[in-house]
Design an enzyme around this catalytic site. Sequence first.
Site, PDB file in Angstrom:
ATOM      1  N   GLU A   1      18.092 -17.748  -5.541  1.00  0.00           N
ATOM      2  CA  GLU A   1      17.739 -16.453  -6.119  1.00  0.00           C
ATOM      3  C   GLU A   1      17.260 -16.619  -7.567  1.00  0.00           C
ATOM      4  OE1 GLU A   1      17.079 -13.721  -4.950  1.00  0.00           O
ATOM      5  OE2 GLU A   1      17.298 -12.284  -6.566  1.00  0.00           O
TER       6      GLU A   1
ATOM      7  N   CYS B   1       0.831  -1.207   0.000  1.00  0.00           N
ATOM      8  CA  CYS B   1       0.000   0.000   0.000  1.00  0.00           C
ATOM      9  C   CYS B   1       0.864   1.255   0.000  1.00  0.00           C
ATOM     10  CB  CYS B   1      -0.879   0.036   1.240  1.00  0.00           C
ATOM     11  SG  CYS B   1      -1.952  -1.380   1.387  1.00  0.00           S
TER      12      CYS B   1
ATOM     13  N   LYS C   1       6.453  -4.303  -3.936  1.00  0.00           N
ATOM     14  CA  LYS C   1       7.886  -4.003  -3.874  1.00  0.00           C
ATOM     15  C   LYS C   1       8.359  -3.884  -2.430  1.00  0.00           C
ATOM     16  CE  LYS C   1      11.872  -3.011  -5.584  1.00  0.00           C
ATOM     17  NZ  LYS C   1      12.622  -4.181  -6.041  1.00  0.00           N
TER      18      LYS C   1
ATOM     19  N   TRP D   1      -2.863  -2.803  -1.516  1.00  0.00           N
ATOM     20  CA  TRP D   1      -2.466  -4.195  -1.729  1.00  0.00           C
ATOM     21  C   TRP D   1      -3.266  -4.985  -0.699  1.00  0.00           C
ATOM     22  CZ3 TRP D   1       0.091  -8.167   0.954  1.00  0.00           C
ATOM     23  CH2 TRP D   1       0.639  -9.178   0.157  1.00  0.00           C
TER      24      TRP D   1
ATOM     25  N   ASN E   1      -2.246   2.534   5.756  1.00  0.00           N
ATOM     26  CA  ASN E   1      -1.334   1.405   5.477  1.00  0.00           C
ATOM     27  C   ASN E   1      -1.141   0.645   6.782  1.00  0.00           C
ATOM     28  OD1 ASN E   1      -0.941   2.390   2.941  1.00  0.00           O
ATOM     29  ND2 ASN E   1       1.227   2.874   3.203  1.00  0.00           N
ATOM     30  N   GLY E   2      -1.044  -0.672   6.692  1.00  0.00           N
ATOM     31  CA  GLY E   2      -0.805  -1.461   7.897  1.00  0.00           C
ATOM     32  C   GLY E   2      -1.997  -2.353   8.187  1.00  0.00           C
TER      33      GLY E   2
ATOM     34  N   LYS F   1      13.562 -15.475  -8.743  1.00  0.00           N
ATOM     35  CA  LYS F   1      13.336 -14.541  -9.864  1.00  0.00           C
ATOM     36  C   LYS F   1      12.336 -15.154 -10.838  1.00  0.00           C
ATOM     37  CE  LYS F   1      14.384 -11.787  -8.567  1.00  0.00           C
ATOM     38  NZ  LYS F   1      14.936 -11.472  -7.317  1.00  0.00           N
TER      39      LYS F   1
ATOM     40  N   HIS G   1      18.121 -36.818  -1.848  1.00  0.00           N
ATOM     41  CA  HIS G   1      17.406 -37.007  -0.578  1.00  0.00           C
ATOM     42  C   HIS G   1      15.917 -36.735  -0.733  1.00  0.00           C
ATOM     43  CE1 HIS G   1      21.203 -37.644   1.391  1.00  0.00           C
ATOM     44  NE2 HIS G   1      21.666 -36.546   0.800  1.00  0.00           N
TER      45      HIS G   1
ATOM     46  N   ARG H   1       5.560  -0.186  -6.476  1.00  0.00           N
ATOM     47  CA  ARG H   1       5.585  -0.987  -5.244  1.00  0.00           C
ATOM     48  C   ARG H   1       4.566  -2.115  -5.270  1.00  0.00           C
ATOM     49  NH1 ARG H   1       7.547   2.353  -0.787  1.00  0.00           N
ATOM     50  NH2 ARG H   1       5.992   1.391   0.547  1.00  0.00           N
TER      51      ARG H   1
ATOM     52  N   GLU I   1       8.717 -15.407  -9.428  1.00  0.00           N
ATOM     53  CA  GLU I   1       8.080 -14.096  -9.222  1.00  0.00           C
ATOM     54  C   GLU I   1       7.476 -13.528 -10.500  1.00  0.00           C
ATOM     55  OE1 GLU I   1      11.520 -11.993  -7.295  1.00  0.00           O
ATOM     56  OE2 GLU I   1       9.911 -11.194  -6.053  1.00  0.00           O
TER      57      GLU I   1
HETATM   58  O1  M6R Z   1      13.084  -4.484   0.699  1.00  0.00           O
HETATM   59  P1  M6R Z   1      13.579  -5.810   1.192  1.00  0.00           P
HETATM   60  O2  M6R Z   1      14.897  -6.165   0.628  1.00  0.00           O
HETATM   61  O3  M6R Z   1      13.572  -5.919   2.678  1.00  0.00           O
HETATM   62  O4  M6R Z   1      12.534  -6.856   0.635  1.00  0.00           O
HETATM   63  C1  M6R Z   1      12.610  -8.214   0.947  1.00  0.00           C
HETATM   64  C2  M6R Z   1      11.783  -9.032  -0.016  1.00  0.00           C
HETATM   65  O5  M6R Z   1      10.436  -8.665   0.082  1.00  0.00           O
HETATM   66  C3  M6R Z   1      12.250  -8.832  -1.465  1.00  0.00           C
HETATM   67  O6  M6R Z   1      13.592  -9.152  -1.621  1.00  0.00           O
HETATM   68  C4  M6R Z   1      11.411  -9.711  -2.418  1.00  0.00           C
HETATM   69  O7  M6R Z   1      11.692 -11.051  -2.194  1.00  0.00           O
HETATM   70  C5  M6R Z   1      11.695  -9.311  -3.873  1.00  0.00           C
HETATM   71  N1  M6R Z   1      10.478  -9.216  -4.606  1.00  0.00           N
HETATM   72  C6  M6R Z   1      12.602 -10.245  -4.560  1.00  0.00           C
HETATM   73  O8  M6R Z   1      12.707 -10.030  -5.924  1.00  0.00           O
END
Ligand code: M6R
Length: 594
Positions: free
Chosen positions: A470, A2, A589, A75, A99-100, A474, A493, A27, A477
């Site tokens: 990672e 948000c 974001k 969001w 927000n929150g 990626k 395993h 975001r 996501e």
């Molecule tokens: O802003 P931050 O690095 O604390 O965010 C952590 C995760 O939310 C962030 O890395 C998220 O996994 C990304 N979308 C990864 O691409």
Amino acid sequence: MCGIVGYIGNKEKKEVMLSGLRELEYRGYDSAGISVLSSDVLSTFKTTGKLINLENKCKDFKSSGFGVAIGHTRWATHGKATEINAHPHFGETSSVVHNGIIENFLEIKTKLESEGKIFLSQTDTEVIIHLFEENLNICSNYLEAFKNTINSLIGSYAILLITKSAPDKIFYAKNGSPLLVGASKDEIYFASSSTPLIGLIDRVCYLEDGDIGVMDIDSFNDLTNIQPMSGEKMSSQKDGYRYFMEKEIYEQHKILQDTIRGRILDNNVNLELPDDFVNGVNRILICACGTSYNAGLSAKYLFEREAKIKTDVVIASEFRYAEPIMEKDSLFIVISQSGETADTLEALKLANKNNLKTLAICNVDNSSIVREAKYSLLTRAGIEKGVASTKAFSSQVMLLWILGIYISQRKNLISKTQIKAQIASIKSSLEAVKVNSYIHDKLKKLSKRYLHGHGFFFIGRDIFYPLALEGALKLKEISYLHAEGYPGGEMKHGPIALADSELFCVSLMPKHLLYDKIKNNTQELSARDATICIVAQEYNDVADDIVLIDKFDSYMEEFFAMMIVLQLLALEIAIRLGNDVDMPRNLAKSVTVE
Ligand code: M6R
């Protein structure tokens, strides 16, 4: 997640709100809305989906002259992403954005409903407006009504409220969610992050948890902790790239030069930390989420192998409630791109409460995490707009690498020759992140074949395991395909049960670290018919497909070169699938709720 904006002044308030919300768009959100109060008329517009829908909805609306306005991108947490659930929420004379999460909203809602109040939405936020309007009837003034309202709430919030009872004012409250207020001549702006305010204000105040107040055009100077704020609006252009994510992948070469600037000298490294920083530090505990966690896990391998410092890494959401044992000789490091991630911030507060030495590795100066940590180091990656983190990750790993050398240098844990060798490797890693057009073209072609299996395994060993995590993160996501990262040795395993020709396996095979071991693990998958794509410096016979990286002399250069391959692979697959790469579904974001 948000986003909030607010405005007091003479400009066309609708335009100010829409342009502020546009700056927060990256975001992630699923609906949006604005309320404008001008000439005693309170007008609210909300829609689901992208901001263009909101722009269309209020295209004929105009509000000239002085007034106040609030805006929000939502969001969804409580209730689906519908128009009714979008913010602002309004009552008879007032409107609120939030927000929150209000944890005790059900209790308040039940009480208000029993008194005859009608609720329209399923959100937790709507209780705020009804409670405020009820308090207006019983309190002697509007600020007391607002304070009573806020004092009834349990949870995290950044709140802006406007009301016809005080038509030139914005009421605000902050607890746990970020909120800033800034001023320029004759204007006041609010926002949940600095991005929408850059270029518009010359003074800013980062509100603190517990701040509750009311702002009009003359009261900004009554705030404490006002800081100057300068800066041009950052270019938010894609500069010819198809997506911000693509631009950010290509930018990494330049970004890492900024990350290391002034920190790498000929024979040693230097950081903006006090001389006695390492005193009393015998071990390191790293806490983070998502990509930042993967960077932290990469640092564990570097800290232990190269810098000889014991290191543990924990996911922040798991750390918070696990009653963790915190040894006093630990350096507690949090890593965060945004500096606003709720779980990481709370973990940091816990460490501070336990009197640990705390250090934030962060991309956003003045963010909540930077302000909460006792020490901080900035990654200097610039604003990252793609929801899928790329340059934030590389700059975090780079800075952590330097930090490891810094600590071991200060504690005399490694020799001068070892330090020199690492500095040389850092310098050539900057070359490794340059995007090679041949590799990008190869990945564009390859992506055609990697669309329709039943899933992806990314495998690697040692520090290439967090890189595999990672790579998988990626891909899932932005492509929405099922992908998992595994240590290569773990396949047999259990996970290898999934191997067949419809399973795609991306194997990271660095020449300079455990090559034979990962080759064996890859062979085991190949023998069970998995489709194997290897990323390596040289050809080998295990591969169905191979992405060749340039020749490098050490494993860290290979790490960064392979990172580029994984980022581009995810990008190209997602583009082929027709997905919105920069704003993938369901993601935000900056994750400001736990
Ligand atoms: O802003 P931050 O690095 O604390 O965010 C952590 C995760 O939310 C962030 O890395 C998220 O996994 C990304 N979308 C990864 O691409």
